[in-house]
Design a protein around this motif. Structure first.
Motif, PDB file in Angstrom:
ATOM      1  N   ASP A   1      69.229  38.687  -2.706  1.00 47.95           N
ATOM      2  CA  ASP A   1      70.620  38.417  -3.082  1.00 47.95           C
ATOM      3  C   ASP A   1      71.631  39.333  -2.397  1.00 47.95           C
TER       4      ASP A   1
ATOM      5  N   ARG B   1      73.171  34.790   1.371  1.00 47.61           N
ATOM      6  CA  ARG B   1      72.463  35.963   0.846  1.00 47.61           C
ATOM      7  C   ARG B   1      70.999  35.885   1.257  1.00 47.61           C
TER       8      ARG B   1
ATOM      9  N   PRO C   1      74.234  40.180   0.372  1.00 44.56           N
ATOM     10  CA  PRO C   1      75.042  39.343   1.264  1.00 44.56           C
ATOM     11  C   PRO C   1      74.626  39.492   2.732  1.00 44.56           C
TER      12      PRO C   1
ATOM     13  N   VAL D   1      73.073  45.194  -3.385  1.00 46.24           N
ATOM     14  CA  VAL D   1      74.219  44.301  -3.244  1.00 46.24           C
ATOM     15  C   VAL D   1      75.515  45.099  -3.322  1.00 46.24           C
TER      16      VAL D   1
END
Length: 228
Positions: A152, A148, A154, A48
């Motif tokens: 998770d 997402r 994006p 992330v």
């Protein structure tokens, strides 16, 4: 006498301890608020962080935007427009040709936020240079992650800038107010086999509990070359 001497001393230490505990509780609440409710119990993600840091690249992004009926209509049937939102009334009724805008932006992560946060990725938008129609303000210049993947990371972002009345052929193609830009991240576009850098421009209609957006055009976004 000893009991009377100890009592004020004990009260003083008790007060200090209580104050320290209260400060720690406030600090924890502040940290949870800043990080997001999930991040307090879920470790940060390097994947992330890598994605968010790429979004917030120092040199920013060049935007080539086309607003109007042809640009908006052509986008609606494509996979980029994942919501299939309607065209705005101004675009549907426009009898003029499309109009182009070129500008550059940079995305800054919210102060104090962790780029590796699994739930909270957002910040402010800066215009790199001047624009006849677009400007920034504290109320209408921000960005956030809107989707997402299962890890998770994006996959899509939305940002907005303030736009003045954009009049073409005597009619307002875009009325003054926030102009929103939706785009997939580079990795997600490649995964979907999409043209690199394509995105959707929308305006918000109505301000109730349910957000309603209407398409007014499309844009291409490319990494901005470093200034030398």
């Amino acid at each position: 006498m000893l009991a009377f001497a100890i009592a004020p001393l004990f009260a003083m230490f008790s007060s200090r301890a209580s104050s320290k505990i209260q400060s720690q509780r406030v600090a924890r609440r502040t940290l949870v608020t800043r990080m997001g409710p999930i991040d307090a119990f879920w470790p940060r993600s390097p994947a992330v962080a890598e994605c968010v840091e790429a979004i917030c690249r120092e040199d920013g992004w060049d935007i080539r935007c086309t607003l109007g009926f042809e640009a908006a209509r052509g986008l609606r049937s494509r996979v980029e427009d994942k919501t299939g939102s309607l065209l705005s009334a101004a675009v549907r009724e426009s009898t003029s040709g499309d109009v182009g805008l070129q500008f550059a932006v940079a995305f800054d992560l919210e102060s104090g936020s962790d780029p590796g946060s699994r739930s909270r990725s957002r910040g402010t938008v800066r215009l790199l240079g001047t624009s006849r129609y677009l400007s920034t303000s504290s109320a209408t210049s921000d960005w956030k992650v809107t989707a997402r993947d299962d890890d998770d990371v994006p996959t899509a972002i939305r940002w907005r800038l303030h736009c003045t009345d954009l009049v073409v052929g005597g009619s307002a193609l875009v009325q003054e107010g926030p102009l929103y830009f939706d785009a997939f991240t580079t990795t997600e576009r490649k995964r979907r086999g999409l043209e690199v850098g394509c995105g959707r421009v929308v305006v918000r209609e109505g301000w109730g509990l349910i957000e309603k957006f209407e398409t007014v055009g499309r844009f291409k976004i490319t990494p901005r070359n470093p200034l030398v």
